[in-house]
Enzyme design. Structure first.
Site, short mmCIF file in Angstrom:
data_model
loop_
_atom_site.label_atom_id
_atom_site.label_comp_id
_atom_site.label_asym_id
_atom_site.label_seq_id
_atom_site.Cartn_x
_atom_site.Cartn_y
_atom_site.Cartn_z
N CYS A 37 32.57 71.13 -9.83
CA CYS A 37 33.79 70.34 -9.96
C CYS A 37 33.66 69.07 -9.11
O CYS A 37 32.93 69.04 -8.12
CB CYS A 37 34.96 71.19 -9.46
SG CYS A 37 36.55 70.37 -9.35
N GLY A 38 34.39 68.05 -9.48
CA GLY A 38 34.41 66.83 -8.68
C GLY A 38 34.92 67.07 -7.27
O GLY A 38 34.60 66.32 -6.35
#
Length: 161
Positions: A36-37
């Site tokens: 995930c970012g």
């Protein structure tokens, strides 16, 4: 009225963990993902854990694959990734759902006690954070983009209570 201490969760290694074992500690509970970012927040969560664990704070990570399939790995892969890339030493639990009919009972409770914007209970993305008081009651919910270091003031406030 139930508290976080009334729930049980499975550790990353498969052991059943009673959250009552954390009674008397401030808890930071986070749904996590490895792809995930926001994944770099693992580093910030570990920093919070290192700063406060000797003062009575536990960070509890709950991997979840419900957002963009960003946590596809097995429990072994998740643990190895977090340790190798971010030096994670705080407790990680088995992968769970945080939304929907199969949501973990702990997350059903967290969401009902601390709804998000405009009263919505659904978790919107990875790295939503919940701060829990020493008595197991939910103090506050934080958005995924909230940097873990920005919780320091609230953590110190709860430790003083």
């Amino acid at each position: 009225m139930p508290t976080v201490h009334d729930f049980t969760a499975e550790s990353l290694g498969g052991a059943s963990v009673k959250l009552a074992d954390y009674r008397g500690k401030v808890l930071l509970i986070v749904n996590t993902a490895s792809k995930c970012g926001f994944t770099p927040q693992y580093k910030g969560l570990e920093a919070v854990y290192q700063q406060f664990r000797d003062k009575g704070v536990e960070v509890l990570g709950f991997p979840c694959n419900q957002f963009g399939s960003q946590e596809p790995g097995t429990e072994e892969e998740i643990g190895a990734f977090c340790e190798k890339n971010f030096g994670v030493t705080f407790p990680l639990f088995a992968k769970i759902d945080v939304n929907g009919s199969n949501a973990h009972p702990l997350y059903k409770h967290l969401k009902s006690e601390a709804p998000g914007l405009m009263g919505t209970e659904a978790i919107k993305w990875n790295f939503t954070k919940f701060l829990v008081k020493k008595d197991g009651t939910v103090y506050k919910r934080y958005a995924p983009q909230t940097d873990p270091k920005d919780l320091t003031e609230d953590i110190e406030k709860l430790l003083a209570q």
